[in-house]
Scaffold this active site. Structure first.
Site, PDB file in Angstrom:
ATOM      1  N   GLU A 149       0.826  -1.215   0.000  1.00 26.47           N
ATOM      2  CA  GLU A 149       0.000   0.000   0.000  1.00 26.47           C
ATOM      3  C   GLU A 149       0.860   1.264   0.000  1.00 26.47           C
ATOM      4  O   GLU A 149       0.829   2.059   0.958  1.00 26.47           O
ATOM      5  CB  GLU A 149      -0.975  -0.006   1.173  1.00 26.47           C
ATOM      6  CG  GLU A 149      -1.968  -1.140   1.078  1.00 26.47           C
ATOM      7  CD  GLU A 149      -3.154  -1.008   2.007  1.00 26.47           C
ATOM      8  OE1 GLU A 149      -3.043  -0.341   3.041  1.00 26.47           O
ATOM      9  OE2 GLU A 149      -4.205  -1.588   1.701  1.00 26.47           O
ATOM     10  N   GLU A 309      -6.115  -8.205  -0.873  1.00 24.80           N
ATOM     11  CA  GLU A 309      -6.556  -8.249   0.529  1.00 24.80           C
ATOM     12  C   GLU A 309      -8.047  -7.965   0.611  1.00 24.80           C
ATOM     13  O   GLU A 309      -8.585  -7.168  -0.166  1.00 24.80           O
ATOM     14  CB  GLU A 309      -5.869  -7.156   1.362  1.00 24.80           C
ATOM     15  CG  GLU A 309      -4.430  -7.373   1.685  1.00 24.80           C
ATOM     16  CD  GLU A 309      -3.883  -6.219   2.520  1.00 24.80           C
ATOM     17  OE1 GLU A 309      -4.662  -5.575   3.245  1.00 24.80           O
ATOM     18  OE2 GLU A 309      -2.682  -5.948   2.415  1.00 24.80           O
ATOM     19  N   HIS A 360      -8.346  -7.207  14.081  1.00 20.16           N
ATOM     20  CA  HIS A 360      -8.770  -7.239  12.683  1.00 20.16           C
ATOM     21  C   HIS A 360      -9.134  -8.674  12.300  1.00 20.16           C
ATOM     22  O   HIS A 360      -8.452  -9.622  12.682  1.00 20.16           O
ATOM     23  CB  HIS A 360      -7.639  -6.723  11.788  1.00 20.16           C
ATOM     24  CG  HIS A 360      -8.087  -6.453  10.380  1.00 20.16           C
ATOM     25  ND1 HIS A 360      -8.304  -7.464   9.468  1.00 20.16           N
ATOM     26  CD2 HIS A 360      -8.373  -5.297   9.745  1.00 20.16           C
ATOM     27  CE1 HIS A 360      -8.705  -6.916   8.325  1.00 20.16           C
ATOM     28  NE2 HIS A 360      -8.748  -5.609   8.470  1.00 20.16           N
TER      29      HIS A 360
END
Ligand code: GLA
Ligand code: ZN
Length: 672
Positions: A149, A309, A360
């Site tokens: 990212e 992802e 998460h």
């Protein structure tokens, strides 16, 4: 893309468990159980791979790659630049970013590196090259995952250090040649902002220059340029001993980098998708936003992409984080495939016990091993992907409709001190796209540099900036028979944000002249009639004039602009150009686009009127392969008439006349 298999798996961060070999052994067993065939390794593993400067420890990685290989699990291998080890930031603080206010960051977070820094580039080159030498030819390593990212994590994704300032000035010299050219392009004589020496140029900063829109635009272009240069160095390093393809994982409507400029350096486009499912009971807004992003990624290369992802359950960084309700994991994953993905990958395989992402969603949670709802949903999806692999192999979506979506337009439009400060390019793009999504018309998202060939319909909402050559391209598109639509506040400025004077660059094609744009408050409503209905004119309203020969389809019904055009159509060559002078809601856009798509001869793959919440995409391959995905984003069964006869590609069930899809269902059809 990788043989017969749709990739299924995700980020695997075993460096969290190196002192627990039994966990690693259990991971492989559970991966098999969950139908996982591919994991991404090493994404943030710099500290474990190079615990001390220049001392590599790759043995643990090799053991894991080999162990995965024994069970035929493939590996996407990352370069570790996504996070910096403490020895690096301690010894070379100059490798960390400087914020716009001139303050150097402290160590921490991710993506804290200065992409210009020679030290950072040298260190990352060395470890990338060593990783490539050691692992770049391993049988089960299939792809390089560069960094992670890029540009993410800090509010401003750019570095403002002195090295970056110097590089920016060099970039500007190269672009403009002389300060005279730059001053003209920047309109810098206003407010005495004329530059008389290159060293006076500085990045936009809250305590400095924020008002020179062309400078801000160039800075953003430079950041993409510089990040691309950094990325190309990483590519060169991994290529030293390996010829595997390269990718980097892009983000959701990420404004910080122009992905359109980065695509050519990459072999495969991949991205990370985290829609806000169950924010409301109506899942359509989230579905439309995810669909748009999938389309952006696919359109970058007009090839299948990889969903790198997604969460198997919830995220952990929104104000509230709902888990995926039953059916949503299957549907949202199928949505990616339906829009052109050849993978469904997750963040992450096993939930860590501590630190930022401990809550998460992950395939394997803190408790209960494989005996969880999430694990079962992942396993079930994996089974389905295995069944679908051969079917979609060699196919991709080939839409005939396109939306112009351009990063430079986004930057310029939202930075302009224009009629409203709250103009959102993305919101507007999504409102327009939703109408096509609802109609089941698959749509590419292309930028102004892309070719318009092969499309029958192109729409360009809020197309404020016109890049050089773009108007000519649209003119030819319409001349040759294309249907083109655009809106208020389009064709306003060139690529250095200098306003066009005289006419809209496409005045001849659109058959209109713009006069002024009003941003009235809610206390000054207006409306227009289209077809047999009245619609509200939104908070941006242009006063335009129709040229001779232009059809005025709708006019303002009230106020000082009463009788002036809102919707116009103009035939040009073999095609037609439409102009929408006022912002309008979904109720209007739905009807407007239905008409435009019909005019362009486009209908959805099912030839059907779709109920709200249902959409259709199609992947096509050579030899007439046509695979149709019908998705129901409603948590209830829908039934509707569809033309033709169809076979369910998985169950063999025949459909004639009527389709029925369960709650959050997705069916995959072959045309009979
Ligand atoms: C991003 C990152 C991952 C992880 C997830 C969590 O996509 O790439 O490392 O932080 O978000 O949602
Ligand atoms: Zn820097």
């Amino acid at each position: 893309m990788f043989g017969e298999h749709i990739l299924h798996g995700g980020d695997y961060n075993p460096d969290q468990w190196l002192d627990h070999p039994e966990v690693l052994e259990e991971d492989v067993r559970l991966m098999k159980e969950a139908n996982v065939n591919c994991v991404s390794l090493g994404i943030f593993a710099w500290a474990a791979l190079e615990p001390e400067e220049g001392k590599y420890d790759f043995d643990w990685m090799e053991r894991i790659i080999d162990r995965l290989g024994e069970d035929e699990i493939q590996v996407v291998l990352a370069t570790p630049s996504g996070a910096m080890p403490h020895w690096l930031t301690q010894k070379y603080p100059e490798a960390m970013q400087v914020q716009a206010d001139g303050k150097r960051n402290l160590p921490g977070k991710r993506h804290n590196f200065c992409y210009t820094s020679p030290v950072m580039r040298k260190k990352i080159h060395a470890i990338d090259s060593a990783l490539s030498e050691r692992f770049g030819r391993k049988k089960n390593v299939i792809l390089w995952h560069l960094s992670n990212e890029l540009g993410g994590n800090f509010a401003d994704s750019s570095c403002h250090c002195e090295l970056c300032q110097e590089a920016f000035r060099d970039w500007l010299k190269e672009k403009y040649g002389t300060l005279d050219n730059l001053n003209r392009a920047y309109w810098s004589s206003f407010w005495s902002h004329t530059y008389s020496d290159w060293s006076q140029l500085h990045s936009p900063a809250p305590h400095g220059e924020t008002t020179m829109t062309a400078l801000t635009l160039d800075w953003k272009r430079f950041v993409t340029h510089q990040m691309s240069e950094f990325t190309r160095e990483e590519i060169a390093a991994v290529r030293e001993h390996s010829d595997l393809p390269v990718t980097t994982n892009f983000m959701y409507f990420f404004k910080g980098l122009d992905y359109g400029k980065m695509r050519d350096d990459l072999d495969i486009i991949s991205w990370d998708n985290y829609p806000f499912w169950h924010k409301t009971k109506d899942e359509v807004p989230a579905a439309v936003k995810a669909a748009a992003n999938h389309n952006i990624m696919r359109s970058l290369k007009k090839q299948p992409f990889l969903l790198m992802e997604s969460t198997p359950s919830s995220v952990s960084w929104r104000e509230f984080n709902p888990v995926k309700r039953p059916g949503m994991h299957m549907l949202s994953s199928m949505q990616a495939v339906a829009h052109g993905s050849d993978s469904v990958q997750y963040f992450q395989w096993r939930k860590g016990r501590g630190a930022f992402e401990q809550f998460h969603g992950a395939v394997v949670g803190h408790k209960n091993g494989s005996n969880t709802r999430t694990f079962r949903q992942v396993t079930e999806l994996g089974e389905r992907l295995n069944r679908l692999s051969g079917l979609i192999d060699g196919t991709v979506n080939r839409p005939k409709a396109a939306v112009i979506f351009d990063w430079e337009n986004w930057w310029a439009l939202e930075d302009a001190s224009g009629p409203r400060q709250d103009i959102s390019y993305i919101d507007c793009i999504l409102e327009h796209y939703q109408a096509m999504w609802e109609a089941g018309i698959d749509t590419d998202f292309i930028n102004m540099d892309d070719s318009l060939e092969g499309y029958s319909f192109v729409t360009a909402p809020l197309n404020y900036m016109y890049k050089p050559g773009y108007a000519e391209k649209v003119r030819k598109f319409v001349e040759d028979g294309g249907i083109f639509a655009t809106t208020y506040f389009s064709g306003i400025a060139d690529d250095t944000d200098l306003c066009f004077t005289g006419h809209h660059p496409l005045a001849d094609v659109l058959g209109i002249e713009q006069e002024e744009i009003d941003a009235p408050s809610e206390e000054f409503p207006n409306s227009f009639c289209y077809g047999d209905k009245t619609y509200a004119a939104g908070n941006l309203r242009e006063l335009i004039h129709a040229a001779e020969g232009t059809e005025v389809v709708s006019v303002y019904e009230e106020d000082y602009v009463k009788g002036e055009p809102v919707v116009t159509a103009h035939s040009f060559g073999k095609g037609k150009a439409w102009y929408l002078a006022a912002a309008a809601g979904e109720d209007f856009l739905r009807v407007f686009y239905k008409d435009r798509l019909r005019e362009a001869g486009l209908e959805n793959a099912l030839g059907a009127e779709l109920p709200y919440g249902v959409t259709v995409t199609e992947r096509v391959g050579d030899g007439g392969k046509e695979i149709v995905f019908v998705m129901n984003f409603r948590d209830e069964t829908v039934k509707f008439p569809a033309a033709g006869s169809w076979t369910d590609a998985e169950s063999g069930q025949k459909y004639g006349g009527t389709l029925e899809i369960g709650p959050f269902g997705c069916i995959v059809l072959k045309r009979d």
